[in-house]
Design a protein around this motif. Structure first.
Motif, mmCIF file in Angstrom:
data_model
loop_
_atom_site.group_PDB
_atom_site.id
_atom_site.type_symbol
_atom_site.label_atom_id
_atom_site.label_comp_id
_atom_site.label_asym_id
_atom_site.label_seq_id
_atom_site.Cartn_x
_atom_site.Cartn_y
_atom_site.Cartn_z
ATOM 1 N N HIS A 96 0.982 -1.110 -0.029
ATOM 2 C CA HIS A 96 0.002 0.018 -0.043
ATOM 3 C C HIS A 96 0.953 1.225 0.031
ATOM 4 C CE1 HIS A 96 -3.717 -2.279 1.768
ATOM 5 N NE2 HIS A 96 -3.174 -2.990 0.596
ATOM 6 N N GLU A 97 2.224 1.093 0.232
ATOM 7 C CA GLU A 97 2.926 2.251 0.136
ATOM 8 C C GLU A 97 3.795 2.200 -1.102
ATOM 9 O OE1 GLU A 97 4.041 2.105 4.797
ATOM 10 O OE2 GLU A 97 5.732 1.459 3.388
ATOM 11 N N ARG A 98 3.708 1.329 -2.023
ATOM 12 C CA ARG A 98 4.362 1.264 -3.269
ATOM 13 C C ARG A 98 3.736 1.735 -4.334
ATOM 14 N NH1 ARG A 98 7.572 -4.447 -4.012
ATOM 15 N NH2 ARG A 98 8.704 -3.423 -5.526
ATOM 16 N N PRO A 99 4.253 2.930 -5.134
ATOM 17 C CA PRO A 99 3.381 3.672 -5.912
ATOM 18 C C PRO A 99 2.829 2.758 -7.314
ATOM 19 C CG PRO A 99 5.593 4.335 -6.166
ATOM 20 C CD PRO A 99 5.544 3.406 -4.924
ATOM 21 N N VAL A 100 1.767 3.075 -7.716
ATOM 22 C CA VAL A 100 1.292 2.868 -9.071
ATOM 23 C C VAL A 100 0.692 3.957 -9.869
ATOM 24 C CG1 VAL A 100 0.745 0.307 -8.341
ATOM 25 C CG2 VAL A 100 -0.985 2.015 -7.652
ATOM 26 N N LYS A 101 0.904 5.055 -9.481
ATOM 27 C CA LYS A 101 0.069 6.079 -10.151
ATOM 28 C C LYS A 101 0.633 6.249 -11.477
ATOM 29 C CE LYS A 101 -1.519 10.673 -9.351
ATOM 30 N NZ LYS A 101 -1.221 11.690 -8.628
ATOM 31 N N ILE A 102 1.929 6.004 -11.918
ATOM 32 C CA ILE A 102 2.295 6.347 -13.253
ATOM 33 C C ILE A 102 1.520 5.332 -14.132
ATOM 34 C CG2 ILE A 102 4.381 6.084 -14.738
ATOM 35 C CD1 ILE A 102 5.834 7.252 -12.298
ATOM 36 N N LEU A 103 1.349 3.941 -13.672
ATOM 37 C CA LEU A 103 0.740 2.822 -14.531
ATOM 38 C C LEU A 103 -0.569 3.136 -14.489
ATOM 39 C CD1 LEU A 103 0.845 0.219 -15.713
ATOM 40 C CD2 LEU A 103 0.673 -0.857 -13.513
ATOM 41 N N ALA A 112 -8.839 2.734 -19.837
ATOM 42 C CA ALA A 112 -9.291 2.333 -18.625
ATOM 43 C C ALA A 112 -9.914 2.766 -17.460
ATOM 44 C CB ALA A 112 -7.890 1.384 -18.062
ATOM 45 N N LYS A 113 -10.549 1.982 -16.594
ATOM 46 C CA LYS A 113 -11.437 2.486 -15.627
ATOM 47 C C LYS A 113 -10.778 2.090 -14.174
ATOM 48 C CE LYS A 113 -14.861 4.594 -17.960
ATOM 49 N NZ LYS A 113 -13.969 5.162 -18.844
ATOM 50 N N ILE A 114 -9.811 2.847 -13.511
ATOM 51 C CA ILE A 114 -9.385 2.332 -12.449
ATOM 52 C C ILE A 114 -9.629 3.549 -11.087
ATOM 53 C CG2 ILE A 114 -7.128 1.684 -11.401
ATOM 54 C CD1 ILE A 114 -6.264 0.998 -14.120
ATOM 55 N N SER A 115 -9.949 2.969 -9.999
ATOM 56 C CA SER A 115 -10.092 4.024 -8.839
ATOM 57 C C SER A 115 -9.116 3.440 -7.819
ATOM 58 C CB SER A 115 -11.460 4.149 -8.432
ATOM 59 O OG SER A 115 -12.255 2.880 -8.274
ATOM 60 N N TYR A 116 -9.198 4.401 -6.797
ATOM 61 C CA TYR A 116 -8.260 4.043 -5.552
ATOM 62 C C TYR A 116 -9.424 3.862 -4.378
ATOM 63 C CZ TYR A 116 -4.385 6.076 -8.379
ATOM 64 O OH TYR A 116 -3.535 6.184 -9.389
ATOM 65 N N GLU A 117 -8.928 2.597 -3.758
ATOM 66 C CA GLU A 117 -9.830 2.406 -2.569
ATOM 67 C C GLU A 117 -9.486 3.045 -1.453
ATOM 68 O OE1 GLU A 117 -12.403 0.793 -4.043
ATOM 69 O OE2 GLU A 117 -12.279 -0.743 -2.554
ATOM 70 N N GLU A 119 -5.544 5.527 -0.536
ATOM 71 C CA GLU A 119 -4.764 6.704 -0.947
ATOM 72 C C GLU A 119 -4.506 6.781 -2.295
ATOM 73 O OE1 GLU A 119 -0.552 8.483 0.569
ATOM 74 O OE2 GLU A 119 -1.218 6.829 1.382
ATOM 75 N N VAL A 120 -4.695 8.070 -2.816
ATOM 76 C CA VAL A 120 -4.535 8.083 -4.194
ATOM 77 C C VAL A 120 -3.111 7.937 -4.733
ATOM 78 C CG1 VAL A 120 -4.459 10.090 -6.264
ATOM 79 C CG2 VAL A 120 -6.459 10.097 -4.866
ATOM 80 N N GLY A 121 -2.984 7.078 -5.912
ATOM 81 C CA GLY A 121 -1.688 6.877 -6.057
ATOM 82 C C GLY A 121 -1.015 5.496 -5.772
ATOM 83 N N TYR A 122 -1.779 4.611 -4.880
ATOM 84 C CA TYR A 122 -1.425 3.487 -4.258
ATOM 85 C C TYR A 122 -2.443 2.379 -4.082
ATOM 86 C CZ TYR A 122 2.223 6.614 -2.876
ATOM 87 O OH TYR A 122 3.288 7.515 -2.824
#
Ligand SMILES: O=C(O)C1=C[C@@H](OP(=O)(O)O)[C@@H](O)[C@H](O)C1
Ligand SMILES: C=C(OP(=O)(O)O)C(=O)O
Length: 409
Positions: A96-103, A112-117, A119-122
């Motif tokens: 949950h601390e490793r970023p995925v925002k760029i992807l 694609a349709k993706i939302s954060y459950e 924190e934004v970006g993780y």
């Protein structure tokens, strides 16, 4: 489980079958899900590959990939294109601390349709699978190559293929080349020129068995053992002289630390050179981030200094590896300094005995420090963490004659 590692001799001789590359396996498992007539041999028995396999085979809505970075990133891309399927991808507290925002933003550029459950970006993230027809995307390449590999892996199945425009200095390049090489093995056409990567569409591939090479990152611990031994003949099976894995750079790197590697058939044999003259090690490791921990610990054991650069990605791996190394090497008596992307160890011949090495939920902390048992008795805390990439590691250490016992301290 804390393990006390000791040895009565430092003449190492054994033949060890190291498990398959987890990087190759996790790519191929995804490709197999896209192209079911691909079959696999010598796959990794790592936890990371098991969670990948389970996620691809199962039908769960909530998918927990624990600590597996590649599974997190590759499955984000995979589920983004599974039309009609909705999943939540989650993982360990560290994930949950490793970023995925760029992807995520790159996939969103494609529709694609993706939302954060949370924190934004993780992670955790909710993914609603879509049909994707867009085919060009720009993304930053200096944080993790896994974002790029994730996009490349789903690319052949996109109607119009994919063109990636990479911004910034490209990190961990051999992993991107590995992804492209595996696509090429399945006759998917690709190109990588300057900062542009193209993958051409391919809906079906010929029936093919793909054999995974054994894991070079896992081999690094045996290179370290050979370097720190008095004498060694350690054979490791299912390796190739021309590897897709960037960590095969170990052969040249450990030559500078007195280890000779011989290739014979599919086997490598590591021998310690006699009367080797050691010098300070200076290395740029942007291409091979996963062997940084192994190398610095070898240098401590050899009593030589090192200056390692290109390490900025270490801060966002299983733990902040630069900080973890600083703390644990200091406990052993080392004089070490770290910055955000480099590490310097000053040569010294003193190593403290019976130090308890904390492992920070990081398999590589446990395995990188283990070879020091050739110099001093050492305790590895939470030693079971090795299963992330190499579940048989402790059994394989025993084959080399190490005395390994559980300890309460
Ligand atoms: O694609 C892969 O299989 C990997 C890429 C690297 O990550 P980064 O690109 O984030 O450095 C590496 O550290 C990781 O262990 C595996
Ligand atoms: C960084 C690693 O793995 P991942 O990023 O896939 O969790 C690793 O195995 O060293």
């Amino acid at each position: 489980m804390n393990l006390l590692l000791q040895t009565t001799h430092s003449n190492l001789k054994a033949e060890i079958a190291v498990t398959g590359s987890k990087s190759e396996t996790n790519r191929l498992l995804l490709l197999q899900a896209l192209f079911p007539n691909v079959s696999l041999a010598n796959t990794s028995n790592s936890d990371d590959s098991e969670v990948m396999q389970k996620a691809l085979k199962g039908n769960e809505e909530i998918i927990d990939i624990h600590h597996a970075g590649t599974a997190m990133r590759f499955l984000t891309a995979y589920f983004a294109v599974q039309e009609g399927r909705e999943v939540v991808l989650t993982g360990s507290a560290r994930m949950h601390e490793r970023p995925v925002k760029i992807l995520v933003e790159a996939l969103e550029q494609l529709g694609a349709k993706i939302s954060y459950e949370k924190e934004v970006g993780y992670p955790p993230i909710r993914i609603r699978g879509q049909k994707i027809t867009a085919s060009k995307v720009t993304l930053a390449a200096n944080v993790s190559s896994q974002y790029i590999s994730a996009l490349l892996l789903i690319a052949p199945k996109l109607e119009n293929g994919l063109e990636l425009v990479l911004e910034g200095e490209i990190t961990s390049v051999p992993y991107i080349k590995m992804t492209l090489a595996l696509l090429n093995d399945l006759d998917v056409k690709t190109s990588f020129e300057g900062n542009i990567i193209k993958v051409f569409p391919k809906q079906e591939v010929e029936t093919k068995e793909m054999t995974v090479e054994s894991d070079w990152s896992s081999a690094s611990y045996f290179f370290s053992l050979a370097a720190l031994s008095s004498q060694s003949s350690i054979s490791l099976t299912s390796y190739k002289e021309t590897s897709l894995q960037g960590d095969s750079a170990l052969v040249d790197i450990y030559k500078k630390m007195g280890v000779e590697t011989q290739f014979e058939g599919n086997k490598i044999t590591l021998t310690k050179q006699k009367d080797f003259k050691f010098e300070t090690i200076n290395l740029e490791l942007n291409n091979t981030p996963d062997i940084a921990q192994t190398i610095v610990v070898t240098c401590l054991g050899l009593g030589i200094g090192c200056h390692l650069t290109g390490l900025h990605t270490l801060k966002i791996k299983e733990t902040d590896r630069l900080e973890a190394l600083r703390i644990e090497l200091t406990k052993l008596g080392a004089n070490i300094t770290v910055t955000n992307d480099s590490l310097t160890l000053i040569a010294s011949n003193n190593i403290n005995h019976n130090v308890k090495i904390a492992t920070y939920n990081d398999h590589r902390m446990a395995m990188a420090f283990a070879p020091l048992a050739l110099k001093v008795p050492i305790i590895i805390e939470n030693a079971e963490v090795v299963s992330k990439s190499y579940p048989d590691f402790w059994e394989d250490m025993k084959k080399l004659g190490f005395i390994i016992s559980e300890t309460e301290v």
